[in-house]
Design an enzyme around this catalytic site. Structure first.
Site, PDB file in Angstrom:
ATOM      1  N   ILE A   1      59.768  70.980 116.195  1.00  0.00           N
ATOM      2  CA  ILE A   1      60.865  70.209 115.488  1.00  0.00           C
ATOM      3  C   ILE A   1      61.944  71.291 116.254  1.00  0.00           C
ATOM      4  CG2 ILE A   1      62.529  70.321 113.347  1.00  0.00           C
ATOM      5  CD1 ILE A   1      59.493  69.464 112.321  1.00  0.00           C
TER       6      ILE A   1
ATOM      7  N   GLY B   1      62.855  70.836 119.192  1.00  0.00           N
ATOM      8  CA  GLY B   1      62.980  70.037 120.914  1.00  0.00           C
ATOM      9  C   GLY B   1      63.662  68.222 119.454  1.00  0.00           C
ATOM     10  N   HIS B   2      63.475  67.819 118.645  1.00  0.00           N
ATOM     11  CA  HIS B   2      63.067  67.017 117.830  1.00  0.00           C
ATOM     12  C   HIS B   2      63.940  66.591 116.568  1.00  0.00           C
ATOM     13  CE1 HIS B   2      61.690  63.395 115.484  1.00  0.00           C
ATOM     14  NE2 HIS B   2      61.558  63.309 117.006  1.00  0.00           N
ATOM     15  N   TYR B   3      65.677  67.012 116.318  1.00  0.00           N
ATOM     16  CA  TYR B   3      66.186  67.208 118.059  1.00  0.00           C
ATOM     17  C   TYR B   3      66.912  68.119 118.179  1.00  0.00           C
ATOM     18  CZ  TYR B   3      65.068  62.277 118.483  1.00  0.00           C
ATOM     19  OH  TYR B   3      64.514  61.011 117.985  1.00  0.00           O
TER      20      TYR B   3
ATOM     21  N   ILE C   1      64.572  66.382 112.556  1.00  0.00           N
ATOM     22  CA  ILE C   1      63.515  65.634 112.044  1.00  0.00           C
ATOM     23  C   ILE C   1      61.921  66.630 112.436  1.00  0.00           C
ATOM     24  CG2 ILE C   1      63.835  63.487 111.428  1.00  0.00           C
ATOM     25  CD1 ILE C   1      66.161  63.079 112.850  1.00  0.00           C
TER      26      ILE C   1
END
Lengths: 160, 138
Positions: free
Chosen positions: B35, B37-39, B44
Site C-alpha cells: 500500500i 506505493g499505492h499511492y 488506496i
C-alpha cells in the site's frame, strides 16, 4: 525505450507496487510493449514455508493483473501527454473482462506485456492485452477499463 | 506465520460460512503490504487486492472441501467492476457464492458482491477457479 526512472514520472505507483520495469515499444494511442522482471526477493514471496513445491512460487495472479494494467495505464498517460493533455485525477482500475490465465511466471522470469488500445477518452481508456514469458502465453485480457477519478471523490470515501 | 503459496498480502481477516459460500471480511490498514506505493501520501487498497481477497477465501474453502493435497488456482477473472475505493479504516465485506461446475469437477465459479462498511458497493467479481488434484503441479 523508457527506463524505470522515467516510468515513475508517468505512473503514480511506487515501490513496491510499481509492477512495470521498462517500456520497450510504444506507439501513441495504439500500442505498448513493457516488461517486468519477477524476482524471489519481492514481498509476495516472503514468509513461504520450507519444502513447498515449485507451484507455490507462482507470481500471484492479482499482481499479474496489476502489472499488465499498469502497462496499459502507461500507454494511456504517455498518449495523453503526447497529445498535449494531462489526465485529471487519480488513476484507477475501473473494470476488466475475460482475464484468462494460461500459465504461471516464477522468480527469474521476465513478463512481457503487450497492450493495445480499444478506445481512449478524456477520463477513461479501454484496452486489451496479453502477457508472455519467453514467448509462452501466460495471460490474456479481452478488455480492461482504466479511469481517472477526481481526487476529492476518492478521498471522500473514508468512513469516520 | 508461514504461507503455502505466494500472495501479495494476507487479504482475509475472517471467513463465515453461508449456505451459498462465505462472507469474508478484510480491514484495510495503512501498513498492508504494497500500500505504501499505492499511492504515496494517498493510500488506496488496490482494486486487484479486492480480487485477491475473494480468491484467497474461495481457494481456501474449495481446498478444505476436496481431497487432501488438492490445490486451487485462478483460471480466469471473468469480470470485475470496481465501483468505489477502499481506504485505510474501511472494512471490506465480500459476499461470496461458490458454484461447482456440474459438468466439470475441476472448475468452480465464484460470484462475489463486495461492500464497504457504509454499505457502498465496492466491486463485483466473478472468478473461474481451476481445481488440481493432489500430485498435479501444473
Amino acid at each position: 525505450m523508457l527506463e524505470y526512472a522515467y516510468l515513475t514520472r508517468v505512473l503514480p505507483h511506487r515501490h513496491p507496487i510499481l509492477q512495470v520495469d521498462r517500456v520497450l515499444e510504444y506507439t501513441p494511442n495504439q500500442r505498448i510493449v513493457a516488461v517486468k522482471a519477477v524476482t524471489g526477493t519481492e514481498p509476495c514471496f516472503a514468509g513461504l514455508a520450507d519444502g513447498l513445491p515449485h507451484s507455490s512460487f507462482a507470481y500471484p495472479s492479482s499482481l499479474l493483473v496489476e502489472s499488465l494494467g499498469q502497462a496499459g495505464a502507461a500507454l494511456w498517460v504517455l498518449s495523453a501527454r503526447d497529445g498535449g493533455t494531462v489526465l485529471d485525477g487519480t488513476l484507477m482500475f475501473g473494470a476488466a473482462r475475460g482475464f484468462e490465465f494460461h500459465g504461471s511466471a516464477y522468480p527469474g522470469d521476465v513478463l512481457r506485456h503487450e497492450v493495445v488500445v480499444e478506445s481512449l477518452k478524456e477520463n477513461s481508456a479501454v484496452m486489451r492485452g496479453e502477457t508472455r514469458v519467453d514467448g509462452r502465453l501466460i495471460a490474456v485480457v479481452a478488455s480492461m477499463l482504466a479511469i481517472a477519478r477526481p481526487e476529492a471523490a476518492v478521498a471522500g470515501s473514508v468512513n469516520p | 506465520m508461514t504461507r503455502n503459496y505466494a500472495v501479495p498480502l494476507d487479504a482475509v481477516d475472517r471467513v463465515e460460512l453461508t449456505t451459498a459460500g462465505a462472507t469474508v471480511t478484510k480491514r484495510i490498514v495503512a501498513d498492508d503490504p504494497y500500500i505504501e506505493g499505492h499511492y504515496p501520501g494517498f493510500p488506496i487498497y488496490p482494486g486487484v487486492f479486492t480480487v485477491e481477497t475473494v480468491y484467497q477465501a474461495s481457494r481456501g474453502l474449495v481446498e478444505s472441501r476436496r481431497e487432501p493435497g488438492t490445490r486451487v488456482t485462478l483460471a480466469e477473472v471473468r469480470s470485475v467492476r470496481f465501483k468505489a475505493p477502499l481506504r485505510p479504516g474501511d472494512e471490506l465485506t465480500a459476499e461470496c457464492e461458490l458454484r461447482d461446475d456440474p459438468d466439470d469437477i475441476s472448475r468452480v465459479l465464484v460470484v462475489a458482491e463486495c461492500r464497504r462498511k457504509d454499505g457502498a458497493t465496492v466491486a463485483k467479481v466473478t472468478l473461474d477457479l481451476r481445481v488440481h488434484e493432489a500430485g498435479d503441479h501444473a
